[in-house]
Design an enzyme around this catalytic site. Structure first.
Site, PDB file in Angstrom:
ATOM      1  N   ILE B  82       0.879  -0.384  -0.193  1.00 26.86           N
ATOM      2  CA  ILE B  82       0.173   0.158  -0.544  1.00 26.86           C
ATOM      3  C   ILE B  82       1.050   1.731  -0.014  1.00 26.86           C
ATOM      4  CG2 ILE B  82      -1.852   1.410   0.939  1.00 26.86           C
ATOM      5  CD1 ILE B  82      -2.784  -1.195   2.302  1.00 26.86           C
ATOM      6  N   GLU B 118       0.657   3.177   8.006  1.00 29.09           N
ATOM      7  CA  GLU B 118       1.818   3.372   7.711  1.00 29.09           C
ATOM      8  C   GLU B 118       1.986   4.247   6.761  1.00 29.09           C
ATOM      9  OE1 GLU B 118       3.994  -0.053   7.305  1.00 29.09           O
ATOM     10  OE2 GLU B 118       4.986   0.772   5.536  1.00 29.09           O
ATOM     11  N   ASP B 120       3.719   6.154   3.885  1.00 26.88           N
ATOM     12  CA  ASP B 120       4.730   7.038   3.086  1.00 26.88           C
ATOM     13  C   ASP B 120       4.757   7.897   2.554  1.00 26.88           C
ATOM     14  OD1 ASP B 120       2.701   3.920   1.884  1.00 26.88           O
ATOM     15  OD2 ASP B 120       4.688   3.478   3.021  1.00 26.88           O
ATOM     16  N   HIS B 164     -10.107  18.680  -3.350  1.00 26.13           N
ATOM     17  CA  HIS B 164     -10.920  18.915  -4.186  1.00 26.13           C
ATOM     18  C   HIS B 164     -10.157  19.028  -5.795  1.00 26.13           C
ATOM     19  CE1 HIS B 164     -12.625  21.411  -0.342  1.00 26.13           C
ATOM     20  NE2 HIS B 164     -11.282  21.318   0.150  1.00 26.13           N
ATOM     21  N   CYS B 206     -15.612  17.112  -5.827  1.00 25.42           N
ATOM     22  CA  CYS B 206     -16.736  18.005  -7.034  1.00 25.42           C
ATOM     23  C   CYS B 206     -16.126  17.914  -8.346  1.00 25.42           C
ATOM     24  CB  CYS B 206     -16.333  18.701  -7.218  1.00 25.42           C
ATOM     25  SG  CYS B 206     -16.046  19.952  -5.047  1.00 25.42           S
ATOM     26  N   SER B 232     -19.591  17.675  -5.030  1.00 21.86           N
ATOM     27  CA  SER B 232     -19.720  16.201  -3.711  1.00 21.86           C
ATOM     28  C   SER B 232     -19.444  17.136  -2.982  1.00 21.86           C
ATOM     29  CB  SER B 232     -18.561  15.317  -4.322  1.00 21.86           C
ATOM     30  OG  SER B 232     -18.137  14.565  -5.010  1.00 21.86           O
TER      31      SER B 232
END
Lengths: 505, 435
Positions: B82, B118, B120, B164, B206, B232
């Site tokens: 990840i 974690e 990164d 945003h 959005c 949104s």
């Protein structure tokens, strides 16, 4: 500045070369009469054709060879025929024996040995040449490059028409590999497990890796993990009073354990993990069941590109002392048999297509037959060449599309080096030097990846046209109007001052 | 007449039963093959989770990303696979009334920050350049392994972005933007180098649908929280913390994901139905035309979890037993071990006692700090409590300033030109007013 070194144009085609030597102890044979062509084509999907060529050499068998070939069994013959110098990679020695020789069992027409040798039975027949020629071609194709091996190697670059497990399983070609053996002991209070991993690696794994050393650098580690549970609860089967893990549960076993393995911390090479799990006392004995519900003989399973897990059940007789923890000595031979088989599968050393009526000898103590290594090197060379060429092609396409990427000198020199290595590798393959072709192909891949992934090739600052107008027009238009008017005024004044001297004259 | 009718009905029933039995036998074989065909060809999973906002009032974007991170970890993707990019200035923000926590539900039910997050790329490292470097792999050689996306041609990658955005761009940390064309080009470069097998792109901003309009590489499926021209909306403010805690779309996606376990067979069509317009106010959109498989055959765990393909090992190699050298070394090892003392287990750290003591300390200091009282505590008191450093476990990083560049020579040259032309036109005598 937009600075770009010119990049070379590369054409890629493939030609394979394969050397065969015949040694005959039958009278009156000559290889020139054998009617199989020395050149044939392998056809891959997407209409890609690869040309393969045999080079034939023929001689009569020497005295000691004739003596060896008349011994009782093939294994003795092989021991006596051991060559003082190693045969070159990519070559094959075929011994021809008479029809009534007892070297092979009566119904077997040919034999494939572990060290690039084969034995073919001759016959006295009208169509003898054709039949023997066919047999030899079949044997040679089994021991060398075939279409499915090539298709598996090039699986990324060809359109996939079916999802075959064999194509997905092998590791991609890489400069080196790291192999980690882990012993998982979830119940140290009941089992005091000891395994002689160093000795086992020295005795069984290291010879295998030495045989494979041409394919890359290998490093081996081992560790013991305590209190490492499987993520799945095994179910109890009252019929055999044992616990079992269903095939559907197996994929969920790996993830909870993987975070504790620490497998990817050490190096950037791909890692293969081999886990030996000693189940806890409450869940002993533990068996793995396949789809039909039958327990698996090896009690092990593997996951492509990751590694393998084997479940080691403690013998119930050792519990008789009834003092916990019980000392458990792991039988490393049994364990290594399974791990080496899994290692072979994960490396993509595929089972060859054995021609009919042919006896295939198993691998010797190293676990690897020399011609299997040849097949692996061929497949890896082809894969490396394909990867290097696609990388370079996509780099060229990228430069064509995005015009403000700068190519520095060192990136250009890497590209030149990659192209030279590709050409060298193809040339060596065409002349049959497999080892140097593989090394050159690895160099080609490293150079092309270094060129493609150079940090300076990042294309930032994309400016669409409407954004350019939107930013610069409000800044420059008000400034430009007085400038333009002033320039017009200057021009008119100088024009007037030129005209004036003419008038007064 | 009735008899013949019954007879014909019986005959059809019999034929149907026969066909069914034949069909089931054939179908199981076909089903096996079909299952093989429709299943994804991936062997590992990666996730790149990006939160592109900073500052306290964008708390909800950090909570969004951390909630997705938690779900993805719960379903099996390990931390090493990840890449989490966060500004990470919420948990230790001086305005956070509960330091070292980031909540995603009202009444502080769920702390998504936890103690094993974690991150990164944190703080000022979350830039467009770093994001594109992670995706395309053009990373300087000194980058640590946890900051790299080491995917291969058999990886399924989940990319989640929140922040945003506008029509065709996404704002990064209030100072730069990434356009949809750059993103599409980055994905194309990933495809050229075969850095993914299939890619799922989820964006919660959005006008999010504009970000996936320009994709042209194969095997990409995209989901967005709103169409072009729509905003949104966020879900719920929390009166105690004082900001909105999550965005609506991610909130409902997470409710959906909470019901998924690693073995579930839910497919992508269900994910497309999450958060209809009545709940979300905006219209979520998706794009599947570049994806080769049918979405109803794509499992959620193909992207959000990490379910490995497994095969039973059926063959072994015959190894010969070693010679006597093995036996003697074996005996030497045994004798060495017997000579040593038997092993004992070391004293374990009394974790339970430590937690108990910490809880007592917490109760003594925060004895009146229940949720009901929080609404009565004034702003000044909240600041006083937040300066308490009892849980100062992860709050010791200093921000790094970006470099300042002097203005470019082009602008200076332009102004010089303007001034020269001005004075040439209107005469040099005006210069005396300046000097």
């Amino acid at each position: 500045w937009d600075y770009r070194r010119a990049l070379p144009y590369l054409a890629f085609f493939c030609l394979f070369f394969f050397k065969m030597e015949f040694r005959s102890c039958c009278p009156g044979w000559s290889a020139c009469c054998l009617p199989f062509s020395s050149c044939y084509f392998l056809t891959l999907p997407d209409k890609m054709k690869i040309k393969c060529r045999f080079q034939k050499a023929y001689r009569r068998a020497l005295d000691h060879e004739e003596e060896a070939l008349s011994s009782g069994s093939v294994q003795e013959a092989e021991a006596m025929l051991d060559e003082p110098q190693e045969q070159a990679e990519g070559s094959l020695t075929v011994y021809m024996i008479s029809e009534h020789s007892s070297l092979l069992p009566q119904d077997m027409m040919s034999y494939i040995g572990p060290k690039r040798t084969a034995v073919v039975r001759g016959i006295m027949h009208r169509e003898a040449f054709n039949i023997i020629g066919r047999r030899i071609v079949q044997v040679a194709q089994a021991m060398s490059l075939t279409e499915d091996v090539l298709a598996a190697a090039l699986a990324d670059h060809l359109p996939e028409d079916k999802w075959s497990a064999e194509k997905r399983r092998p590791l991609k070609s890489s400069l080196g590999y790291e192999i980690t053996f882990s012993l998982l002991n979830p119940d140290p209070k009941s089992h005091d497990v000891h395994w002689d991993i160093e000795g086992a690696v020295r005795r069984y794994v290291q010879p295998f890796l030495n045989a494979l050393s041409a394919a890359g650098n290998f490093s081996v580690d081992s560790q013991i993990l305590y209190y490492a549970m499987l993520g799945v609860n095994p179910r109890f089967d009252s019929a055999s009073s044992s616990y079992y893990l269903d095939m559907h549960n197996l994929p969920h076993v790996i993830n909870p354990v993987e975070s504790r393995l620490g497998s990817s911390a050490a190096s950037l090479y791909p890692v293969l993990n081999f886990l030996l799990y000693v189940p806890e006392l409450a869940h002993s004995p533990l068996y793995i069941q396949d789809k039909d519900g039958a327990p698996v003989a090896t009690n092990a399973f593997h996951s492509p590109r990751w590694g393998g897990i084997m479940v080691y059940n403690v013998d119930s007789k050792t519990y008789n002392a009834s003092v916990l923890p019980v000392r458990v000595e792991v039988d490393m031979v049994r364990v290594m048999e399974v791990f080496l088989a899994q290692l072979r599968l994960l490396f993509g050393i595929a089972q060859p297509q054995v021609p009919p009526k042919c006896l295939l000898s198993g691998p010797k103590s190293e676990g690897l037959m020399t011609w299997e290594l040849d097949r692996l090197l061929w497949a890896r060379s082809v894969e490396n060449l394909a990867t290097a060429t696609t990388t370079l092609t996509s780099l060229a396409q990228l430069l064509g599309k995005i015009s403000n990427i700068v190519i520095k000198d060192d990136v250009a020199s890497e590209v030149y080096r990659a192209v030279a290595a590709v050409q060298k590798s193809a040339g060596e393959l065409a002349s049959g030097h497999l080892a140097s072709a593989f090394v050159a192909s690895q160099e080609a891949v490293t150079s092309s990846e270094r060129a493609f992934f150079d940090p300076s090739l990042l294309h930032l600052l994309y400016f669409p046209d409407d954004q350019k107008f939107a930013i610069y027009i409000p800044l420059f238009l008000p400034m430009a109007v007085p400038i333009l008017l002033s320039l017009v005024k200057i021009f008119l004044e100088t024009h007037k001052s030129w005209k004036k001297p003419e008038k007064t004259d | 007449m009735a008899v013949t009718y019954c007879f014909s009905r019986l005959a059809t029933a019999l034929v149907a039963v026969l066909l069914l039995s034949f069909g089931s036998v054939a179908a199981s074989h076909v089903e096996d093959q079909a299952e093989q065909f429709f299943r994804s060809g991936h062997t590992n999973n990666w996730a790149v989770l990006v939160c592109t906002s900073r500052f306290w009032f964008n708390y909800r974007h950090v909570a969004n990303t951390l909630s997705v991170y938690r779900s993805v970890k719960r379903l099996g993707i390990p931390d090493s696979h990840i890449v989490l990019m966060l500004a990470d200035d919420m948990a230790c923000n001086p305005r956070n009334p509960k330091p070292a926590t980031v909540f995603s539900h009202k009444n502080m039910e769920l702390n998504v920050y936890g103690d094993d997050v974690e991150v990164d790329y944190r703080s000022y490292e979350v830039t467009v350049e770093n994001f594109l470097r992670v995706l395309t792999g053009r990373i300087p050689p000194s980058t640590p392994r946890s900051k790299r996306l080491l995917s291969d041609d058999r990886s399924n990658i989940l990319i989640y972005m929140t922040g945003h955005g506008g029509n065709g761009f996404l704002k990064f940390q209030d100072s730069e933007e990434i356009t949809n064309i750059e993103l599409a080009d980055a994905f194309e470069q990933m495809w050229q180098k075969r850095r993914y097998n299939e890619l799922l792109f989820i964006i919660d901003t959005c006008q999010g649908a504009s970000m996936y309009e320009r994709f042209y590489s194969p095997n990409i499926m995209a989901l967005a929280s709103s169409q072009v021209g729509e905003d949104s909306l966020s879900h719920q403010p929390d009166p105690a913390i004082g900001v909105h805690l999550m965005d609506r779309y991610t909130f409902y996606v997470l409710e959906f994901l909470e019901e998924i376990n690693p073995a579930s067979q839910t497919n992508m069509n269900d994910l497309f139905q999450v958060c209809p317009k009545s709940l979300c106010v905006s219209t979520p959109g998706h794009r599947t035309d570049l994806f080769q498989r049918d979405p109803k055959n794509v499992l959620i765990t193909d992207f959000f979890g990490s379910v490995r393909k497994v095969e039973i090992t059926t063959e072994t190699i015959n190894l010969q037993q070693g010679s006597e050298i093995m036996e003697s070394s074996y005996k030497e090892d045994q004798m060495d071990e017997e000579a040593m003392e038997p092993l004992k287990y070391a004293e374990q750290l009394p974790v339970a006692q430590i937690i108990h003591q910490v809880e007592k300390l917490y109760k003594e200091k925060m004895v009146h700090y229940t949720v009901k009282k929080m609404n009565e505590i004034t702003h000044a008191q909240r600041i006083l409590f937040s300066s308490w450093d009892g849980f100062d476990l992860q709050c010791n990083k200093k921000p790094k300033l970006k470099d300042w560049h002097p203005p470019g020579g082009f602008i200076l040259g332009l102004w010089a030109l303007i001034i020269m032309v001005f004075f040439k036109t209107y005469g040099i005598k005006h210069m005396k007013f300046i000097f």
